[in-house]
Design an enzyme around this catalytic site. Structure first.
Site, PDB file in Angstrom:
ATOM      1  N   CYS A 138     -12.049   1.504   2.183  1.00 36.38           N
ATOM      2  CA  CYS A 138     -13.090   0.885   1.362  1.00 36.38           C
ATOM      3  C   CYS A 138     -12.847  -0.596   1.119  1.00 36.38           C
ATOM      4  O   CYS A 138     -13.790  -1.383   1.091  1.00 36.38           O
ATOM      5  CB  CYS A 138     -13.242   1.629   0.043  1.00 36.38           C
ATOM      6  SG  CYS A 138     -11.729   1.752  -0.932  1.00 36.38           S
ATOM      7  N   ILE A 240      -9.420   3.485  -7.763  1.00 32.40           N
ATOM      8  CA  ILE A 240      -8.980   4.010  -6.476  1.00 32.40           C
ATOM      9  C   ILE A 240      -9.931   3.593  -5.359  1.00 32.40           C
ATOM     10  O   ILE A 240      -9.835   4.087  -4.243  1.00 32.40           O
ATOM     11  CB  ILE A 240      -8.893   5.550  -6.501  1.00 32.40           C
ATOM     12  CG1 ILE A 240     -10.228   6.137  -6.947  1.00 32.40           C
ATOM     13  CG2 ILE A 240      -7.759   6.027  -7.398  1.00 32.40           C
ATOM     14  CD1 ILE A 240     -10.309   7.640  -6.858  1.00 32.40           C
ATOM     15  N   HIS A 318       3.717   9.033   4.666  1.00 33.74           N
ATOM     16  CA  HIS A 318       2.901  10.144   4.168  1.00 33.74           C
ATOM     17  C   HIS A 318       1.674   9.611   3.441  1.00 33.74           C
ATOM     18  O   HIS A 318       1.770   8.652   2.680  1.00 33.74           O
ATOM     19  CB  HIS A 318       3.723  11.014   3.209  1.00 33.74           C
ATOM     20  CG  HIS A 318       4.912  11.657   3.855  1.00 33.74           C
ATOM     21  ND1 HIS A 318       5.894  12.316   3.152  1.00 33.74           N
ATOM     22  CD2 HIS A 318       5.268  11.734   5.164  1.00 33.74           C
ATOM     23  CE1 HIS A 318       6.812  12.775   3.988  1.00 33.74           C
ATOM     24  NE2 HIS A 318       6.461  12.427   5.201  1.00 33.74           N
TER      25      HIS A 318
END
Length: 325
Positions: A138, A240, A318
């Protein structure tokens, strides 16, 4: 299995009546009973960073990627965003003459109703939130929209970051990057790696423009390239996720008429963009991750907040995290 649903008021609802082989539709029916949000108006985000779940009604919870103890973030969407009973994301479409590069218009672009967009009216038009997809890119899509007028230049922008880091080793040491330089370059090249302050500082330098990142929850404005350039662009950070800010002459105008680059001394623009962020806060359009308790879905390591998740992702590679209490 136990699943917890966080509604728009941050209230947690617990579901214990389903197992991994239950259907996604059954989950939505249980959510509707607990929250009152009807199935077509449910948008469910899972994982960390939270992403919209694309499961079909007939899919099992296991195939949808849901695990025992997962927290699901529920958003109630408007009727205009519902197509055949399934929530959709409005994909931004670009393209005005003032852009730095030749614009491209994604063929999949769709228009949102003027009633649903978040905007602030001014004498020059409406400052409007242009929403980006939830796909871990984003930030790159928002920067592509405001500077290249395209949301399809993600890999090109990632390469700009890599080239800049390699050309400026004194500015981007292993300490600054949080890991060996080449490891960072390999990590940020991946499509599932999210960007942040390092990337914004690089884009400001590369495009010779100040980038203002407005935090929804606090209203703070982080300025990258501050005092160095005459023009600026704005992105909105909601905890986020990054979205873009544009000025449109009227709410129903096509996005090809958007203005995304502004004079650095324009106080009207700054106040209007801050008002957009404040409107998002009032609508609770943010997710504060600093206190999230997380677990790496790949190694099981416990983490607290986005900062530790980013550090863990950079050190291990990860990228799958789940929230738990």
């Amino acid at each position: 299995m136990e699943l917890r649903i966080r509604d728009k008021n941050s209230k947690i609802h617990t579901i214990t009546t389903l197992n991994e082989q239950a259907s996604f539709k059954e989950l939505k029916e249980e959510i509707s009973k607990l929250t009152g949000v009807l199935l077509p108006y449910q948008e469910l985000k899972i994982g960390y960073p939270p992403r919209i779940c694309k499961a079909k009604n007939e899919d099992t919870l296991a195939s949808a990627g849901l695990l025992n103890g997962d927290i699901i973030i529920l958003t109630e969407i408007s009727s205009t965003e519902v197509v055949k009973g399934t929530p959709t994301i409005s994909a931004p479409a670009p393209a005005p003459a003032h852009a730095l590069h030749t614009p491209t218009v994604p063929s999949t672009a769709s228009k949102s109703s003027s009633k649903d967009v978040i905007s602030i009216p001014t004498e020059n038009g409406f400052f409007i939130l242009r929403e980006m997809p939830d796909d871990n890119s984003c930030l790159f899509r928002a920067i592509g929209y405001v500077l290249d007028r395209s949301t399809d230049t993600v890999q090109h922008l990632r390469q700009i970051v890599i080239d800049h880091i390699r050309k400026n080793p004194d500015h981007f040491s292993d300490v600054v990057l949080g890991k060996p330089r080449e490891e960072y370059c390999s990590w940020i090249a991946r499509k599932d790696s999210w960007g942040g302050a390092i990337e914004l500082s690089i884009f400001a330098s590369h495009y010779k423009v100040e980038i203002c990142s407005v935090d929804v929850r606090s209203g703070r404005i982080d300025r990258f390239g501050q005092g160095q350039y005459d023009q600026c662009v704005f992105v909105i950070y909601s905890g986020i996720h990054y979205d873009a800010i544009a000025l449109t002459p009227i709410l129903d105008a096509g996005q090809e008429y958007d203005q995304t680059i502004f004079n650095i001394t324009d106080d009207v623009t700054l106040k209007a963009v801050s008002a957009v962020a404040n409107k998002m806060k009032q609508l609770h359009k943010y997710t504060y991750t600093a206190d999230f308790t997380l677990k790496c879905g790949q190694c099981g390591h416990g983490l607290k907040g986005e900062k530790e998740a980013v550090q863990h992702a950079q050190s291990t590679g990860h990228t799958k995290f789940v929230e738990y209490e």
